[in-house]
Design a protein around this motif. Sequence first.
Motif, PDB file in Angstrom:
ATOM      1  N   PHE A 150      99.802  25.601  94.766  1.00 57.91           N
ATOM      2  CA  PHE A 150      99.672  24.169  94.967  1.00 57.91           C
ATOM      3  C   PHE A 150      98.224  23.700  95.028  1.00 57.91           C
ATOM      4  N   VAL A 151      98.072  22.376  94.844  1.00 62.33           N
ATOM      5  CA  VAL A 151      96.798  21.675  94.968  1.00 62.33           C
ATOM      6  C   VAL A 151      97.040  20.492  95.887  1.00 62.33           C
ATOM      7  N   GLU A 152      96.178  20.344  96.884  1.00 62.50           N
ATOM      8  CA  GLU A 152      96.281  19.204  97.789  1.00 62.50           C
ATOM      9  C   GLU A 152      95.704  17.958  97.108  1.00 62.50           C
ATOM     10  N   GLU A 153      96.158  16.794  97.521  1.00 66.42           N
ATOM     11  CA  GLU A 153      95.730  15.536  96.905  1.00 66.42           C
ATOM     12  C   GLU A 153      94.211  15.382  96.910  1.00 66.42           C
ATOM     13  N   GLU A 154      93.556  15.758  98.010  1.00 67.45           N
ATOM     14  CA  GLU A 154      92.103  15.577  98.105  1.00 67.45           C
ATOM     15  C   GLU A 154      91.326  16.451  97.120  1.00 67.45           C
ATOM     16  N   ASP A 155      91.981  17.430  96.493  1.00 72.30           N
ATOM     17  CA  ASP A 155      91.320  18.337  95.561  1.00 72.30           C
ATOM     18  C   ASP A 155      91.611  18.038  94.090  1.00 72.30           C
ATOM     19  N   LEU A 156      92.414  17.022  93.818  1.00 73.86           N
ATOM     20  CA  LEU A 156      92.790  16.729  92.430  1.00 73.86           C
ATOM     21  C   LEU A 156      91.603  16.345  91.560  1.00 73.86           C
ATOM     22  N   TRP A 157      90.560  15.748  92.136  1.00 80.22           N
ATOM     23  CA  TRP A 157      89.381  15.337  91.376  1.00 80.22           C
ATOM     24  C   TRP A 157      88.779  16.507  90.597  1.00 80.22           C
ATOM     25  N   TYR A 158      88.832  17.690  91.184  1.00 81.46           N
ATOM     26  CA  TYR A 158      88.224  18.866  90.561  1.00 81.46           C
ATOM     27  C   TYR A 158      88.819  19.146  89.179  1.00 81.46           C
ATOM     28  N   PHE A 159      90.110  18.941  89.043  1.00 82.56           N
ATOM     29  CA  PHE A 159      90.803  19.285  87.794  1.00 82.56           C
ATOM     30  C   PHE A 159      90.601  18.252  86.699  1.00 82.56           C
ATOM     31  N   ASP A 160      90.147  17.053  87.053  1.00 81.32           N
ATOM     32  CA  ASP A 160      89.764  16.026  86.082  1.00 81.32           C
ATOM     33  C   ASP A 160      90.796  15.848  84.958  1.00 81.32           C
ATOM     34  N   GLY A 161      92.073  15.810  85.339  1.00 80.57           N
ATOM     35  CA  GLY A 161      93.132  15.606  84.341  1.00 80.57           C
ATOM     36  C   GLY A 161      93.511  16.840  83.549  1.00 80.57           C
ATOM     37  N   HIS A 162      92.999  18.005  83.922  1.00 80.30           N
ATOM     38  CA  HIS A 162      93.317  19.259  83.228  1.00 80.30           C
ATOM     39  C   HIS A 162      94.492  19.953  83.910  1.00 80.30           C
ATOM     40  N   ASP A 163      95.253  20.676  83.120  1.00 78.68           N
ATOM     41  CA  ASP A 163      96.286  21.566  83.651  1.00 78.68           C
ATOM     42  C   ASP A 163      95.657  22.945  83.813  1.00 78.68           C
ATOM     43  N   LEU A 164      96.031  23.639  84.860  1.00 77.54           N
ATOM     44  CA  LEU A 164      95.543  24.991  85.113  1.00 77.54           C
ATOM     45  C   LEU A 164      96.596  25.984  84.639  1.00 77.54           C
ATOM     46  N   GLU A 165      96.181  26.907  83.793  1.00 78.48           N
ATOM     47  CA  GLU A 165      97.062  27.983  83.332  1.00 78.48           C
ATOM     48  C   GLU A 165      96.491  29.301  83.840  1.00 78.48           C
ATOM     49  N   ILE A 166      97.339  30.103  84.440  1.00 76.13           N
ATOM     50  CA  ILE A 166      96.913  31.401  84.961  1.00 76.13           C
ATOM     51  C   ILE A 166      97.524  32.487  84.086  1.00 76.13           C
ATOM     52  N   ARG A 167      96.673  33.352  83.578  1.00 79.49           N
ATOM     53  CA  ARG A 167      97.127  34.501  82.787  1.00 79.49           C
ATOM     54  C   ARG A 167      96.700  35.773  83.517  1.00 79.49           C
ATOM     55  N   PHE A 168      97.388  36.844  83.221  1.00 78.11           N
ATOM     56  CA  PHE A 168      97.041  38.119  83.842  1.00 78.11           C
ATOM     57  C   PHE A 168      96.442  39.045  82.801  1.00 78.11           C
ATOM     58  N   GLU A 169      95.218  39.494  83.044  1.00 72.42           N
ATOM     59  CA  GLU A 169      94.533  40.444  82.174  1.00 72.42           C
ATOM     60  C   GLU A 169      94.948  41.853  82.572  1.00 72.42           C
ATOM     61  N   GLU A 170      95.804  42.464  81.784  1.00 73.98           N
ATOM     62  CA  GLU A 170      96.313  43.803  82.108  1.00 73.98           C
ATOM     63  C   GLU A 170      95.186  44.830  82.205  1.00 73.98           C
ATOM     64  N   LYS A 171      94.236  44.792  81.254  1.00 70.84           N
ATOM     65  CA  LYS A 171      93.160  45.792  81.237  1.00 70.84           C
ATOM     66  C   LYS A 171      92.283  45.711  82.484  1.00 70.84           C
ATOM     67  N   LYS A 172      92.025  44.496  82.959  1.00 74.13           N
ATOM     68  CA  LYS A 172      91.187  44.308  84.143  1.00 74.13           C
ATOM     69  C   LYS A 172      92.012  44.260  85.428  1.00 74.13           C
ATOM     70  N   ALA A 173      93.324  44.146  85.285  1.00 72.10           N
ATOM     71  CA  ALA A 173      94.241  44.021  86.420  1.00 72.10           C
ATOM     72  C   ALA A 173      93.846  42.855  87.328  1.00 72.10           C
ATOM     73  N   GLU A 174      93.570  41.692  86.689  1.00 73.54           N
ATOM     74  CA  GLU A 174      93.201  40.511  87.457  1.00 73.54           C
ATOM     75  C   GLU A 174      93.630  39.237  86.725  1.00 73.54           C
ATOM     76  N   PRO A 175      93.830  38.166  87.473  1.00 66.07           N
ATOM     77  CA  PRO A 175      94.194  36.898  86.839  1.00 66.07           C
ATOM     78  C   PRO A 175      92.974  36.232  86.205  1.00 66.07           C
ATOM     79  N   THR A 176      93.217  35.470  85.148  1.00 66.20           N
ATOM     80  CA  THR A 176      92.185  34.625  84.548  1.00 66.20           C
ATOM     81  C   THR A 176      92.705  33.197  84.556  1.00 66.20           C
ATOM     82  N   PHE A 177      91.773  32.261  84.653  1.00 68.18           N
ATOM     83  CA  PHE A 177      92.146  30.850  84.788  1.00 68.18           C
ATOM     84  C   PHE A 177      91.672  30.077  83.565  1.00 68.18           C
ATOM     85  N   HIS A 178      92.592  29.266  82.999  1.00 70.01           N
ATOM     86  CA  HIS A 178      92.293  28.480  81.807  1.00 70.01           C
ATOM     87  C   HIS A 178      92.688  27.038  82.064  1.00 70.01           C
TER      88      HIS A 178
END
Length: 88
Positions: A57-85
């Motif tokens: 989730f994102v709280e209302e006071e933090d929506l400005w950061y995303f500036d109308g963008h959607d956040l997509e989270i992918r998982f990098e298997e080789k690095k075993a960590e999430p990446t954010f797009h």
Amino acid sequence: MYHVLKEELILEDGDSIRFFPRYGGYSPIQSGFSLGISPEPVKDGKVKTESGGLTFFVEEEDLWYFDGHDLEIRFEEKKAEPTFHYHK
């Protein structure tokens, strides 16, 4: 991906993760800020989704950061960590 988040952040099904702006670091959408994540309960949860037994989730006071963008989270298997797009 969810098992890695659950292990690293010590989470269980039903727990929630907040996305918020952090001062400093790098972001492709907000100069001088980066994306922070924190396991914490939902307050107002202006934007939220559930997946893998977790609520993200994102709280209302933090929506400005995303500036109308959607956040997509992918998982990098080789690095075993999430990446954010960001998508407009």
